[in-house]
Design a protein around this motif. Structure first.
Motif, PDB file in Angstrom:
ATOM      1  N   GLN B 516       0.826  -1.197   0.000  1.00  0.00           N
ATOM      2  CA  GLN B 516       0.000   0.000   0.000  1.00  0.00           C
ATOM      3  C   GLN B 516       0.867   1.257   0.000  1.00  0.00           C
ATOM      4  OE1 GLN B 516      -3.371  -0.159  -0.329  1.00  0.00           O
ATOM      5  NE2 GLN B 516      -3.159   2.041  -0.712  1.00  0.00           N
ATOM      6  N   LYS B 517       1.921   1.232   0.825  1.00  0.00           N
ATOM      7  CA  LYS B 517       2.813   2.390   0.896  1.00  0.00           C
ATOM      8  C   LYS B 517       3.536   2.567  -0.438  1.00  0.00           C
ATOM      9  CE  LYS B 517       6.770   4.212   3.485  1.00  0.00           C
ATOM     10  NZ  LYS B 517       7.727   3.982   4.569  1.00  0.00           N
ATOM     11  N   GLN B 518       3.901   1.446  -1.053  1.00  0.00           N
ATOM     12  CA  GLN B 518       4.561   1.517  -2.354  1.00  0.00           C
ATOM     13  C   GLN B 518       3.664   2.236  -3.347  1.00  0.00           C
ATOM     14  OE1 GLN B 518       6.070  -2.232  -3.778  1.00  0.00           O
ATOM     15  NE2 GLN B 518       6.684  -2.909  -1.768  1.00  0.00           N
ATOM     16  N   TYR B 519       2.400   1.828  -3.312  1.00  0.00           N
ATOM     17  CA  TYR B 519       1.444   2.422  -4.241  1.00  0.00           C
ATOM     18  C   TYR B 519       1.274   3.910  -3.936  1.00  0.00           C
ATOM     19  CZ  TYR B 519      -3.015   3.710  -6.277  1.00  0.00           C
ATOM     20  OH  TYR B 519      -3.997   4.371  -6.962  1.00  0.00           O
ATOM     21  N   ASP B 520       1.124   4.241  -2.638  1.00  0.00           N
ATOM     22  CA  ASP B 520       0.919   5.633  -2.242  1.00  0.00           C
ATOM     23  C   ASP B 520       2.078   6.517  -2.699  1.00  0.00           C
ATOM     24  OD1 ASP B 520      -1.447   4.921  -1.110  1.00  0.00           O
ATOM     25  OD2 ASP B 520      -0.697   4.836   0.947  1.00  0.00           O
ATOM     26  N   LEU B 521       3.285   6.019  -2.511  1.00  0.00           N
ATOM     27  CA  LEU B 521       4.460   6.814  -2.891  1.00  0.00           C
ATOM     28  C   LEU B 521       4.467   7.084  -4.391  1.00  0.00           C
ATOM     29  CD1 LEU B 521       7.487   5.348  -0.868  1.00  0.00           C
ATOM     30  CD2 LEU B 521       6.593   7.670  -0.780  1.00  0.00           C
ATOM     31  N   LEU B 522       4.251   6.020  -5.143  1.00  0.00           N
ATOM     32  CA  LEU B 522       4.324   6.167  -6.594  1.00  0.00           C
ATOM     33  C   LEU B 522       3.176   7.043  -7.100  1.00  0.00           C
ATOM     34  CD1 LEU B 522       6.107   5.343  -8.890  1.00  0.00           C
ATOM     35  CD2 LEU B 522       4.692   3.328  -9.266  1.00  0.00           C
ATOM     36  N   LYS B 523       2.008   6.850  -6.469  1.00  0.00           N
ATOM     37  CA  LYS B 523       0.839   7.650  -6.849  1.00  0.00           C
ATOM     38  C   LYS B 523       1.127   9.128  -6.582  1.00  0.00           C
ATOM     39  CE  LYS B 523      -3.523   8.001  -8.040  1.00  0.00           C
ATOM     40  NZ  LYS B 523      -3.990   7.582  -9.349  1.00  0.00           N
ATOM     41  N   ALA B 524       1.786   9.410  -5.459  1.00  0.00           N
ATOM     42  CA  ALA B 524       2.101  10.788  -5.101  1.00  0.00           C
ATOM     43  C   ALA B 524       3.055  11.394  -6.135  1.00  0.00           C
ATOM     44  CB  ALA B 524       2.720  10.845  -3.711  1.00  0.00           C
ATOM     45  N   ILE B 525       4.012  10.604  -6.581  1.00  0.00           N
ATOM     46  CA  ILE B 525       4.945  11.119  -7.588  1.00  0.00           C
ATOM     47  C   ILE B 525       4.199  11.421  -8.879  1.00  0.00           C
ATOM     48  CG2 ILE B 525       6.993  10.561  -8.968  1.00  0.00           C
ATOM     49  CD1 ILE B 525       7.956   8.871  -6.600  1.00  0.00           C
ATOM     50  N   LYS B 526       3.255  10.538  -9.189  1.00  0.00           N
ATOM     51  CA  LYS B 526       2.444  10.769 -10.388  1.00  0.00           C
ATOM     52  C   LYS B 526       1.650  12.080 -10.248  1.00  0.00           C
ATOM     53  CE  LYS B 526       0.102   9.262 -14.189  1.00  0.00           C
ATOM     54  NZ  LYS B 526      -0.650  10.460 -14.530  1.00  0.00           N
ATOM     55  N   ALA B 555      10.834  13.995  -0.291  1.00  0.00           N
ATOM     56  CA  ALA B 555      11.763  12.878  -0.443  1.00  0.00           C
ATOM     57  C   ALA B 555      11.997  12.168   0.875  1.00  0.00           C
ATOM     58  CB  ALA B 555      13.089  13.374  -1.011  1.00  0.00           C
ATOM     59  N   ARG B 556      11.886  12.902   1.979  1.00  0.00           N
ATOM     60  CA  ARG B 556      12.184  12.283   3.275  1.00  0.00           C
ATOM     61  C   ARG B 556      10.958  11.644   3.919  1.00  0.00           C
ATOM     62  NH1 ARG B 556      16.048  16.951   4.663  1.00  0.00           N
ATOM     63  NH2 ARG B 556      17.909  16.236   3.572  1.00  0.00           N
ATOM     64  N   ALA B 557       9.789  11.879   3.328  1.00  0.00           N
ATOM     65  CA  ALA B 557       8.558  11.375   3.955  1.00  0.00           C
ATOM     66  C   ALA B 557       8.575   9.862   4.119  1.00  0.00           C
ATOM     67  CB  ALA B 557       7.349  11.803   3.124  1.00  0.00           C
ATOM     68  N   LYS B 558       9.246   9.174   3.198  1.00  0.00           N
ATOM     69  CA  LYS B 558       9.227   7.702   3.261  1.00  0.00           C
ATOM     70  C   LYS B 558       9.917   7.166   4.507  1.00  0.00           C
ATOM     71  CE  LYS B 558      13.333   7.172   0.340  1.00  0.00           C
ATOM     72  NZ  LYS B 558      13.891   6.644  -0.886  1.00  0.00           N
ATOM     73  N   PHE B 559      10.736   8.015   5.142  1.00  0.00           N
ATOM     74  CA  PHE B 559      11.438   7.549   6.337  1.00  0.00           C
ATOM     75  C   PHE B 559      10.589   7.674   7.597  1.00  0.00           C
ATOM     76  CE2 PHE B 559      14.982   9.076   3.584  1.00  0.00           C
ATOM     77  CZ  PHE B 559      15.509   7.827   3.317  1.00  0.00           C
ATOM     78  N   GLU B 560       9.413   8.307   7.455  1.00  0.00           N
ATOM     79  CA  GLU B 560       8.578   8.536   8.631  1.00  0.00           C
ATOM     80  C   GLU B 560       7.640   7.355   8.844  1.00  0.00           C
ATOM     81  OE1 GLU B 560       8.855  11.184  10.596  1.00  0.00           O
ATOM     82  OE2 GLU B 560      10.424  12.024   9.302  1.00  0.00           O
ATOM     83  N   GLU B 561       7.428   7.045  10.118  1.00  0.00           N
ATOM     84  CA  GLU B 561       6.467   6.007  10.478  1.00  0.00           C
ATOM     85  C   GLU B 561       5.098   6.395   9.897  1.00  0.00           C
ATOM     86  OE1 GLU B 561       6.738   2.540  11.681  1.00  0.00           O
ATOM     87  OE2 GLU B 561       8.018   3.594  13.110  1.00  0.00           O
ATOM     88  N   ASN B 562       4.724   7.670  10.122  1.00  0.00           N
ATOM     89  CA  ASN B 562       3.469   8.183   9.578  1.00  0.00           C
ATOM     90  C   ASN B 562       3.772   8.923   8.262  1.00  0.00           C
ATOM     91  OD1 ASN B 562       0.967   9.164   9.066  1.00  0.00           O
ATOM     92  ND2 ASN B 562       0.757  10.330  10.987  1.00  0.00           N
ATOM     93  N   TYR B 563       4.092   8.156   7.228  1.00  0.00           N
ATOM     94  CA  TYR B 563       4.565   8.760   5.986  1.00  0.00           C
ATOM     95  C   TYR B 563       3.475   9.569   5.301  1.00  0.00           C
ATOM     96  CZ  TYR B 563       2.035   5.086   3.496  1.00  0.00           C
ATOM     97  OH  TYR B 563       1.063   4.275   3.025  1.00  0.00           O
ATOM     98  N   LYS B 564       2.221   9.154   5.526  1.00  0.00           N
ATOM     99  CA  LYS B 564       1.126   9.810   4.812  1.00  0.00           C
ATOM    100  C   LYS B 564       1.016  11.281   5.194  1.00  0.00           C
ATOM    101  CE  LYS B 564      -2.155   6.445   3.215  1.00  0.00           C
ATOM    102  NZ  LYS B 564      -3.310   5.618   3.518  1.00  0.00           N
ATOM    103  N   ALA B 565       1.101  11.529   6.520  1.00  0.00           N
ATOM    104  CA  ALA B 565       0.979  12.902   6.995  1.00  0.00           C
ATOM    105  C   ALA B 565       2.143  13.741   6.474  1.00  0.00           C
ATOM    106  CB  ALA B 565       0.952  12.920   8.517  1.00  0.00           C
ATOM    107  N   ALA B 566       3.354  13.185   6.575  1.00  0.00           N
ATOM    108  CA  ALA B 566       4.539  13.923   6.147  1.00  0.00           C
ATOM    109  C   ALA B 566       4.457  14.232   4.656  1.00  0.00           C
ATOM    110  CB  ALA B 566       5.789  13.105   6.453  1.00  0.00           C
TER     111      ALA B 566
END
Lengths: 470, 581
Positions: B516-526, B555-566
């Motif tokens: 899910q996080k993988q998808y969220d990250l890539l979707k955000a880049i899109k 770029a640093r959001a992926k390192f956060e436990e709560n990556y969505k908020a960041a």
């Protein structure tokens, strides 16, 4: 004792002996020539009909009337703490004119494999005083880190500098050095010996010398002798041992010569198919063992034929050792010593040996950033060659300058310059300060604020202090 | 399994390294022999007239003609039963801790230790009862082997249909009888199985479920299916071992078998020290609780190295037969192939390409064919996923081991030394790698992650491909010369590479990334991509777009436990700067 005069074939370094009693595989053999001189060998193949013996000192002078004696024992090295300070031949006999070594123990030179379950993971930082190693490719105690060099490059100077300067911080214990020379020239050996004597390192060193004009087959024994001595000192006397093996290329040539004489099916470039396994039985003797104090750190040196890193010798070595330090002819030509090319160099064990409590808290991210920035700068050089520096953006020009300064100030240092790790790291920060701060994406803000020169008062860094003192 | 041949004793005729020629035994191929007074273990690899070629798994120094050779009449087998999990074996299933107890820090020879502990007692709960009919492969009871693994006790696969006359509930060692059948056969909690023979199953099933590894470039870009095969070839220093370790740590298989075949001793020590401390993200228990380790380091005997991959896959198949998803990592299959070459050379066989034996291709194919998702004999569904590392000499992918492996595996994760040198990890080249499971797995991803998964993945791959084309131009003229839209593309590609593809194995949060996080990250880049182009259309200057504030935070959001908020915070910043919304 079983003695025979039944040699029926001599081929290269091998003799074939017939009509023997059963002879054990790997047995030590002595051969007495008609003139009374004695050579030694080892059983390579034994069957009810014929026994094949490899002769360490070469087969010159052996004829079919020579006497072959099978000792019933395998090759062993007489070991004693008194070996320290001695110079031995490639097969373990004293050649410094001193007395025979009174053995405390006669050890088999084929070391048994360390049980992986008994190993302890190496993680103690060794400071070599060389920035390109300490900062970029950190060495730890119990590691095997080869130098991939080429002919004419100053690998011996680097090895000597490491032997001189290597220390564990806060440990205070010095390294014992085992130096095994395989097929190097008298001149090179002289250089090593002179340096050992001058710095007093010889007292804590054991030297095994097989020179270029010594029998090639003896070279197959030399590293095993050296490592047997290292294991004895490390595990019986709790010493930290640094083993320098030079030049492994000559060792592999000897192995190939042996294999060809046995008419074995050759592998890549004529080297025997078992060369990987054979090299592994040498390199894997480095390490630490749980519950034992002593350690063995290996520094094999090899010259890459034609500077080709894909040649079987560096290739197989790289698959066994924990990284490699690669020397570059280009840097050497630019007059940079040590000409260490950090991009293809690697220390696989550094991640556990650096950081807070071992080197410094910023080291891990600093390392990533230094690598990335230098790689980018080097890439841009290719572009400059085509379009000229003017066509580059301001940002790119900064990276280009970074790469130049990196080589000139960070990699380059004196043969007797012993930099401590803080100096190395601060020097790196000075270089990183040439780049826009927004480009330092691999370093967290807290480290930038702590170490970046822009956030420091004047004269606060080690580098400035050193420059002021000079 | 039946044992027919009684042991026969003969003597040594010739010794040449690990190869011993014996006389006077009448063996079958692959029978296990014991050589010399110490009883060094070996395996029959050839029969010529009255002479038998035996490859010995231990150092043969001191063995001489006339020494005793005993043929056991049994092929090389492993013991399968409770006690496998958390074990640390050498290539022929001798437990390394027991070897240390027997011979100290160094491995001496002639030590015989059974694969399963004979003293340990296990609580056996039968699930069949007296009078029930069972056949080979059926589950007859349960042992809670570790916190994560419920070990199902299987009837030996070759057993015909029988009726149970006695079955016991209680605490037993593996040697105790737990059930008696109508023909008098006594069943124990373990059985032996020859390693070179694939264990039987009912039928193979299509691989339609992905093996989730938590690695973005693997799961999203080049996924492997449960029951699939993958190869990781890479020159040394390109992060092959780290990638294997990441797979062993994070993949969502129930059981992991890790084979260190001819690799470094210190690496195995690292696995050994690390795994007990790593926590499985799904169960919260140490990863060791589901792991079997096999180590035959490069300096251990070569013949045992050859055997180690078979030992590993047989253990994997055994857990598959209980209905589990098993993944097996073999690091490295090149060392295995080289062991074959070494032994073949000693046998003086006619060499094929680069000195490898002519049967290299068929052996590699046979090994990978033991992977698969199957309906087991007892009707459960289980799978074995094989991930093999290949170490091509000189990084040259055209060499025989890599080529023969690529012909058989479906996923190729090409490691790239150049990426590693720039510290782009995992250093998997996105242009060279491929996965033939993308289409079969798309359905799963679209149902379980997001309906537009396939579309998004295709978009990302296109951008990366286009970037590679543009890079060639940039190399010549610099990026300033490109049209603005292409400069935006380069920036988006950089985000995909640095934010999405790069993943830090040693970072506590980033080490594992859920689908899910993988998808969220890539979707955000899109989404950023779309904003960039929209801003460009609205007349924003290219430099303003490329240097828009908030990108670093993104770029640093992926390192956060709560990556969505960041991520959301960073994106709002970018959006207001770009579009003024």
């Amino acid at each position: 004792m079983k003695e025979y005069k039944t040699i029926n074939k001599i081929a290269g370094p091998l003799i074939f002996v017939e009509k023997t009693e059963p002879v054990g595989f790997g047995e030590l053999v002595t051969i007495t020539l008609p003139d009374g001189s004695v050579k030694r060998g080892q059983v390579l193949d034994t069957s009810k009909e014929v026994v094949v013996v490899q002769v360490f000192e070469g087969t010159r002078g052996i004829d079919s009337s020579s006497t072959v004696r099978f000792t019933g024992d395998i090759v062993r090295l007489p070991c004693s703490k008194d070996m320290l300070g001695r110079v031995l031949s490639g097969s373990g006999d004293p050649i410094d004119g001193g007395p025979k070594i009174v053995p405390e123990e006669r050890r088999e030179i084929i070391g048994a494999a360390i049980n992986p379950y008994a190993r302890q993971y190496p993680r103690e930082f060794i400071q070599t005083g060389i920035s390109a190693i300490d900062g970029m490719n950190t060495l730890v105690r119990g590691q095997k880190l080869p130098i991939f060099s080429g002919s004419g490059l100053p690998h011996n100077d680097i090895a000597l500098q490491i032997a001189r300067q290597a220390k564990v911080r806060g440990g205070g214990e010095e390294f014992a050095v085992i130096f095994a020379a395989m097929g190097i020239t008298h001149e090179e050996a002289y250089q090593f010996m002179k340096d050992f004597e001058r710095t007093g390192a010889l007292e804590r060193a054991v030297v095994f010398l097989n020179l270029a004009d010594d029998p090639a087959i003896e070279r197959i024994l030399t590293p095993r002798m050296a490592l047997t001595a290292a294991e004895f000192l490390a595990y019986e006397y709790d010493l930290h041992v640094l083993v320098i093996l030079t030049d492994m290329t000559n060792y592999c040539e000897a192995l190939r010569e042996m294999s060809a004489a046995r008419e074995e099916v050759p592998g890549r470039r004529g080297y025997p198919g078992y060369m990987y396994t054979d090299l592994a039985t040498i390199y894997e003797r480095a390490g630490r063992i749980r519950g034992r104090k002593g350690t063995i750190t290996q520094f094999p040196i090899l010259t890459m034929p034609g500077d080709d890193i894909t040649h079987p010798i560096p290739d197989l070595t790289g698959y066994i050792t924990e990284g490699q330090i690669v020397l570059s002819r280009e840097l050497h030509a630019k007059g940079i010593y040590p000409p260490i090319d950090v991009l293809p160099s690697l220390s696989r064990l550094m991640k556990e040996g650096i950081g807070e409590g071992m080197t410094r808290d910023d080291h891990v991210q600093w390392n990533d950033q230094m690598y990335a920035a230098y790689a980018e700068g080097v890439d841009l050089r290719g572009l400059v060659a085509i379009v000229g520096e003017e066509a580059l953006s301001e940002r790119d020009r900064k990276f280009l300058r970074f790469a130049d300064e990196f080589e000139k100030r960070f990699v380059q240092q004196g043969k007797y310059e012993d930099r401590d790790i803080e100096y190395t790291l601060d020097l790196g920060w000075e270089l990183l300060a040439m780049l826009p701060e927004s480009e330092l994406t691999k370093i967290e803000k807290k480290y930038i604020e702590k170490y970046h020169p822009a956030y420091k008062k004047k004269g606060e860094t080690k580098v400035e202090a050193a420059e002021a003192a000079a | 399994m039946e044992v027919k041949t009684a042991g026969k004793v003969g003597e040594v005729y010739r010794v040449s390294g690990p190869l011993v020629v014996a006389e006077g035994i009448s063996p079958r191929m692959y029978d296990v022999c014991y050589v010399g007074e110490e009883g060094l273990m070996g395996e029959v690899v050839g029969i010529v007239g009255n002479k038998t070629l035996v490859q010995v798994y231990e150092d043969t120094s001191g063995i001489k003609p006339g020494d005793r050779v005993e043929n056991t009449g049994m092929p090389l087998s492993v013991e399968l039963g409770p006690g496998l999990i958390k074990s640390f074996y050498d290539g022929v299933q001798r437990p390394l801790p027991a070897l240390k107890e027997a011979s100290g820090d160094f491995i001496s020879r002639g030590i015989h230790v059974p694969g399963l502990d004979r003293n340990q007692k296990w609580d056996f709960k039968p699930i069949v009862k007296k009078g029930d009919k069972i056949k080979g492969g059926d589950i007859i009871g349960i042992v809670q082997e570790s916190e994560l693994v419920e070990h199902k006790i299987l009837a030996p696969p070759k057993l015909g249909e029988r009726t149970i006359t006695e079955i016991y509930d209680g605490s037993f060692t593996v040697e105790d009888t737990i059930a008696v059948l109508d023909d008098g056969t006594e069943l124990k909690m373990y059985h032996k199985w020859p390693v070179r023979e694939a264990r039987p199953y009912q039928e193979k099933l299509p691989p339609v479920i992905p093996l989730i590894t938590g690695q973005r470039i693997l799961d999203t870009m080049f996924p492997v299916a449960k029951g699939g095969t993958a190869a990781i070839p890479g020159p040394f220093g390109s992060g092959k071992t780290v990638t294997q370790h990441q797979l062993a740590k994070w993949s969502d298989a129930r059981i992991v078998v890790y084979i260190g075949c001819g690799e470094r001793g210190n690496e195995m020590t690292e696995v050994l020290e690390e795994f007990p401390e790593l926590i499985d993200p799904r169960s919260g228990k140490p990863l060791m609780e589901r792991t079997v380790l096999i180590a035959n380091t490069s300096n251990m005997p070569v013949a045992a190295r050859e055997a180690s991959v078979y030992t590993g896959i047989t253990i994997a198949e055994y857990f598959r037969d209980m209905g589990y998803d098993v993944s097996i990592m073999a690091d490295s299959t090149s060392r295995w192939a080289e062991a074959m070459r070494e032994i073949s050379g000693r046998l003086e066989e006619m060499p094929g390409e680069e000195g490898y034996p002519a049967y290299l291709a068929s052996r590699i194919a046979e090994f990978y064919e033991r992977a698969g998702r199957v309906k087991t004999l007892c009707g459960e569904v289980g799978s074995v996923t094989v991930v093999g590392a290949v170490s091509p000499p000189g990084g040259d992918f055209s060499e025989p081991v890599t080529q023969n492996t690529l012909r058989i595996v479906k996923v190729f994760w090409a490691l790239d030394a150049k990426l590693a040198a720039r510290r782009h990890f995992p250093a998997i080249n996105w242009l060279q790698s491929y996965s033939l499971y993308v289409d079969t797995l798309k359905e799963w991803y679209e149902q379980n992650v997001a309906p537009d998964w396939g579309e998004l993945r295709r978009w990302a791959m296109e951008v990366l491909q286009e970037e590679a084309n543009l890079q060639e131009i940039v190399q010549l003229v610099g990026s300033d010369a490109l049209p603005e839209s292409q400069r935006v593309l380069l920036e988006v590609a950089r985000l995909i590479r640095e934010v999405f593809l790069q993943q830090y194995a040693y970072h506590p949060v980033d080490s594992y990334c859920s689908p899910q996080k993988q998808y969220d990250l890539l979707k955000a880049i899109k989404t950023l991509n779309d904003w960039f182009y929209k801003a460009l259309d609205q007349g924003k200057l290219i430099d303003e777009i490329l240097e828009v504030p908030g990108k670093e935070e993104f770029a640093r959001a992926k390192f956060e436990e709560n990556y969505k908020a960041a991520m959301e915070e960073a994106m709002n910043k970018i959006k207001s700067a770009l579009l003024g919304e």
